[in-house]
Design an enzyme around this catalytic site. Structure first.
Site, mmCIF file in Angstrom:
data_model
loop_
_atom_site.group_PDB
_atom_site.id
_atom_site.type_symbol
_atom_site.label_atom_id
_atom_site.label_comp_id
_atom_site.label_asym_id
_atom_site.label_seq_id
_atom_site.Cartn_x
_atom_site.Cartn_y
_atom_site.Cartn_z
ATOM 1 N N SER A 145 1.107 6.237 -33.442
ATOM 2 C CA SER A 145 1.573 5.190 -34.357
ATOM 3 C C SER A 145 0.459 4.717 -35.282
ATOM 4 O O SER A 145 -0.640 4.395 -34.820
ATOM 5 C CB SER A 145 2.102 4.006 -33.552
ATOM 6 N N SER B 69 18.859 4.060 -30.141
ATOM 7 C CA SER B 69 19.201 5.250 -29.361
ATOM 8 C C SER B 69 19.925 6.284 -30.222
ATOM 9 O O SER B 69 20.591 5.942 -31.215
ATOM 10 C CB SER B 69 20.094 4.838 -28.192
ATOM 11 N N ARG C 6 8.273 -2.239 -40.366
ATOM 12 C CA ARG C 6 8.251 -0.845 -40.836
ATOM 13 C C ARG C 6 9.396 -0.576 -41.810
ATOM 14 O O ARG C 6 9.376 0.367 -42.577
ATOM 15 C CB ARG C 6 8.380 0.049 -39.599
ATOM 16 N N ARG D 298 2.038 2.667 -22.469
ATOM 17 C CA ARG D 298 2.116 1.710 -23.568
ATOM 18 C C ARG D 298 3.529 1.118 -23.570
ATOM 19 O O ARG D 298 4.506 1.851 -23.396
ATOM 20 C CB ARG D 298 1.836 2.459 -24.876
ATOM 21 N N GLU E 169 15.700 6.414 -36.941
ATOM 22 C CA GLU E 169 14.572 6.595 -36.018
ATOM 23 C C GLU E 169 15.175 6.499 -34.629
ATOM 24 O O GLU E 169 15.462 5.403 -34.155
ATOM 25 C CB GLU E 169 13.520 5.497 -36.231
ATOM 26 N N LYS F 241 19.702 -6.955 -38.672
ATOM 27 C CA LYS F 241 20.170 -7.439 -37.365
ATOM 28 C C LYS F 241 19.218 -6.958 -36.273
ATOM 29 O O LYS F 241 19.135 -5.768 -36.000
ATOM 30 C CB LYS F 241 21.576 -6.907 -37.068
ATOM 31 N N PRO F 242 18.481 -7.894 -35.645
ATOM 32 C CA PRO F 242 17.607 -7.484 -34.531
ATOM 33 C C PRO F 242 18.428 -7.275 -33.262
ATOM 34 O O PRO F 242 19.593 -7.680 -33.192
ATOM 35 C CB PRO F 242 16.675 -8.695 -34.373
ATOM 36 N N ALA F 243 17.811 -6.662 -32.254
ATOM 37 C CA ALA F 243 18.487 -6.459 -30.965
ATOM 38 C C ALA F 243 18.789 -7.816 -30.318
ATOM 39 O O ALA F 243 18.024 -8.767 -30.485
ATOM 40 C CB ALA F 243 17.601 -5.633 -30.043
HETATM 41 P P1 NAP Z 1 20.340 0.790 -28.954
HETATM 42 O O1 NAP Z 1 21.188 0.411 -27.821
HETATM 43 O O2 NAP Z 1 20.727 1.964 -29.754
HETATM 44 O O3 NAP Z 1 20.229 -0.514 -29.862
HETATM 45 C C1 NAP Z 1 19.455 -0.568 -31.013
HETATM 46 C C2 NAP Z 1 20.043 -1.542 -31.994
HETATM 47 O O4 NAP Z 1 21.333 -1.077 -32.382
HETATM 48 C C3 NAP Z 1 20.262 -2.937 -31.433
HETATM 49 O O5 NAP Z 1 20.003 -3.876 -32.457
HETATM 50 C C4 NAP Z 1 21.724 -2.926 -31.071
HETATM 51 O O6 NAP Z 1 22.307 -4.199 -31.053
HETATM 52 C C5 NAP Z 1 22.279 -2.120 -32.215
HETATM 53 N N1 NAP Z 1 23.592 -1.553 -31.978
HETATM 54 C C6 NAP Z 1 24.133 -1.140 -30.810
HETATM 55 N N2 NAP Z 1 25.378 -0.676 -31.024
HETATM 56 C C7 NAP Z 1 25.629 -0.802 -32.347
HETATM 57 C C8 NAP Z 1 26.741 -0.508 -33.183
HETATM 58 N N3 NAP Z 1 27.868 0.021 -32.695
HETATM 59 N N4 NAP Z 1 26.661 -0.781 -34.505
HETATM 60 C C9 NAP Z 1 25.526 -1.311 -35.018
HETATM 61 N N5 NAP Z 1 24.451 -1.618 -34.281
HETATM 62 C C10 NAP Z 1 24.493 -1.360 -32.962
HETATM 63 O O7 NAP Z 1 18.861 1.094 -28.521
HETATM 64 P P2 NAP Z 1 17.910 0.204 -27.633
HETATM 65 O O8 NAP Z 1 18.246 0.405 -26.212
HETATM 66 O O9 NAP Z 1 17.864 -1.175 -28.147
HETATM 67 O O10 NAP Z 1 16.500 0.871 -27.985
HETATM 68 C C11 NAP Z 1 16.000 1.937 -27.283
HETATM 69 C C12 NAP Z 1 16.197 3.232 -28.057
HETATM 70 O O11 NAP Z 1 15.561 3.124 -29.327
HETATM 71 C C13 NAP Z 1 15.526 4.397 -27.367
HETATM 72 O O12 NAP Z 1 16.374 5.517 -27.402
HETATM 73 C C14 NAP Z 1 14.286 4.640 -28.217
HETATM 74 O O13 NAP Z 1 13.805 5.950 -28.148
HETATM 75 C C15 NAP Z 1 14.766 4.275 -29.573
HETATM 76 N N6 NAP Z 1 13.642 3.958 -30.453
HETATM 77 C C16 NAP Z 1 13.306 4.838 -31.418
HETATM 78 C C17 NAP Z 1 12.224 4.583 -32.252
HETATM 79 C C18 NAP Z 1 11.836 5.555 -33.313
HETATM 80 O O14 NAP Z 1 11.079 5.164 -34.197
HETATM 81 N N7 NAP Z 1 12.294 6.789 -33.290
HETATM 82 C C19 NAP Z 1 11.492 3.413 -32.081
HETATM 83 C C20 NAP Z 1 11.850 2.515 -31.091
HETATM 84 C C21 NAP Z 1 12.948 2.811 -30.276
HETATM 85 P P3 NAP Z 1 22.457 -4.995 -29.656
HETATM 86 O O15 NAP Z 1 21.113 -5.244 -29.168
HETATM 87 O O16 NAP Z 1 23.143 -6.245 -30.018
HETATM 88 O O17 NAP Z 1 23.233 -4.093 -28.754
#
Ligand code: NAP
Length: 496
Positions: free
Chosen positions: A459, A245, A175, A294, A266, A190-192
């Site tokens: 979606s 997040s 996307r 889902r 997002e 950078k992926p998760a």
């Molecule tokens: P997250 O903890 O925010 O992590 C997302 C990404 O950000 C990961 O690649 C993570 O890396 C990275 N990240 C974390 N801390 C960072 C920092 N200080 N600097 C740069 N990158 C950093 O979220 P998540 O738990 O993976 O995903 C769930 C969240 O995503 C939920 O809140 C969900 O609603 C949201 N989401 C939103 C959408 C949308 O389109 N609105 C779609 C999908 C998900 P690491 O993995 O290495 O920590």
């Protein structure tokens, strides 16, 4: 359910071994400079699948060097050819659909049919933006005073930093990559840390599809802040696009202020699911199962709060509870495994779901089914329906990101809308009603970027996806998705 009971198929190790477990920098696969790695875990068994490089800030800066060097020639690349690269990548993804789905299930946990659906959805962004690459337009008009001319052109923003989450390991990447390729932007992605393998497989596909060296660079790292921080403050980066997040998004917006980066965010959701007294209850239950279950409930679009009109509340609750109780929990890897609900992504997600349900129950909610973790060793939680959930429960204000449906009731439309909008999030909402006037009124009043009207999934690569309030900035997909990667330049032309 016990994950050890499930057979481990030899194809599982084959698909993992086929992935380049390396950083993609300037078209070359390489290890991290410090030779460090981290393990990628299978959440359905908690065992390690393999190790991937743990990039340092220096590796990340090398990736940005490559993106910066490639930017001007990539921007000059014919749009038709950029589109054709995406189209080829779309076709390669589809030709490897089975292996990519299995890989995704192994690192993310969702059952195979769900991974297949994501691979299809993810590929659609490449097909869509392959078509949009040649539709970037401009404008040439006569000034109102008749002397000068106004020339408006669109140009690529420049090197773009991309950070993606674990819940949709491929689609959240395509996307962003799709429109960036179409617009002529280079990338560092950078992926998760939980799900890097799908993205590395995608990097290989784009390389095979003819993407020039340095256009897409992928870094895997355990400490996201340490590798992304220096890139965000580097003046060569011009854009930051993030899915994840709201908490991390806020920090990244703050960091982006230093170089005034163009940002797309997002972020999290807290979707309300409204069922009015005039709704088709069976259709609403069907939609609820999709909106809630889902991706094992781990979707930003997941219905987080159910608000039911009193007239249909008992019927809807009864039917939803029966459907949730019938779901089979387990390791959804094999073609022959009959599983609807996989594990959650990790121990901290399992703890969070447990905590939020326990809090609601402590405050008076009743458990109609589920309500606790399932037997491991994976991170399983039982599909859960809670009723009489008080407005003070944390579940109503925090994203549960798990298979939990909290139910409350209402008596009139205003009460339902007030409850639905009572959140700092505004990603998506769902409404079921057969009354056209109500449908339009409610769609206009819901404070979200998207509304599922008599529909449990929104979606769609052809539609603008995104949120309002603290759910985000910008839109991905649809006709306007490419705008996030384009700048507008105006040339004031002296009268001819
Ligand atoms: P997250 O903890 O925010 O992590 C997302 C990404 O950000 C990961 O690649 C993570 O890396 C990275 N990240 C974390 N801390 C960072 C920092 N200080 N600097 C740069 N990158 C950093 O979220 P998540 O738990 O993976 O995903 C769930 C969240 O995503 C939920 O809140 C969900 O609603 C949201 N989401 C939103 C959408 C949308 O389109 N609105 C779609 C999908 C998900 P690491 O993995 O290495 O920590």
């Amino acid at each position: 359910m016990n994950a050890d009971d499930q057979p481990h198929h030899p194809r599982e190790s084959t698909v993992v071994e086929a992935v380049p477990r390396a950083l993609l920098i300037d078209g070359t696969w390489r290890s991290a400079t410090a030779e460090r790695t981290f393990e990628v875990e299978d959440p359905s068994t908690t065992t390690s699948l393999c190790a991937v490089p743990d990039a340092t800030a220096d590796d990340a800066l090398r990736a940005l060097d490559a993106a910066d060097r490639a930017q001007s020639s990539w921007a000059a690349h014919p749009p038709r050819q950029r589109g054709e690269i995406l189209r080829r990548a779309f076709e390669i993804i589809n030709s490897r659909h089975k292996d990519l789905s299995l890989l995704m299930t192994l690192e993310m946990g969702k059952p195979l049919p769900e991974s297949r659906a994501e691979v299809t959805y993810a590929a659609e962004f490449f097909r869509w933006f392959a078509e949009e690459a040649v539709r970037v337009d401009g404008d040439y008009t006569v000034s109102p005073n008749g002397t000068g001319r106004v020339l408006v052109m669109r140009q690529p923003v420049g090197p773009s930093l991309m950070v993606t989450p674990w819940n949709f390991p491929m689609a959240m990447g395509t996307r962003k990559i799709g429109p960036a390729v179409a617009a002529g932007c280079t990338m560092v992605l950078k992926p998760a840390h939980q799900t890097p393998l799908t993205m590395l497989a995608l990097g290989e596909i784009l390389t095979e599809a003819g993407l020039p060296d340095g256009v897409l660079n992928i870094i895997t790292a355990r400490d996201a802040g340490a590798v992304m921080g220096p890139l965000i403050s580097d003046p060569r980066a011009r854009k930051l696009t993030f899915t994840g997040s709201t908490a991390v998004g806020r920090t990244l917006i703050e960091q982006s202020a230093e170089q005034v980066l163009k940002v797309s965010m997002e972020l999290g959701g807290n979707a309300p699911f409204l069922v009015f007294g005039d709704a088709d209850v069976d259709a609403a239950v069907e939609g609820a199962m999709l909106a809630k279950m889902r991706n094992v409930g781990e979707a930003c679009t997941a219905a987080n709060r159910f608000y039911l009109h009193r007239d249909i509340a008992d019927e809807f609750t009864d039917k939803l509870t029966r459907r949730m109780r019938a779901l089979r929990v387990g390791r959804g890897v094999g073609d022959d495994v009959d599983v609807d609900v996989g594990p959650l992504i990790d121990a901290s997600q399992l703890n969070k779901v447990t905590e939020l349900v326990d809090d609601a129950v402590h405050q008076g909610a009743r458990v109609l089914t589920g309500g606790k973790a399932d037997s491991g060793p994976g991170y399983y939680y039982q599909p859960t329906v809670l009723t009489d959930v008080p407005a003070t429960a944390r579940l109503t204000s925090e994203e549960v990101f798990g298979p939990v449906a909290p139910i409350s009731t209402f008596t009139d439309e205003d009460e339902a809308l007030t409850a639905a909008n009572n959140t700092e999030f505004g990603l998506v909402s769902y409404a079921y009603t057969q009354n056209m006037r109500r449908a339009l009124r409610v769609s206009e009043s819901l404070q979200t970027g998207m509304v599922g009207l008599n529909q449990g999934v929104v979606s769609n690569a052809a539609a603008p996806f995104g949120g309002v309030k603290q759910s985000g900035i910008g839109r991905e997909g649809g006709k306007i998705g490419i705008d996030e990667y384009l700048e507008t330049k105006y040339v004031a032309v002296g009268g001819p």
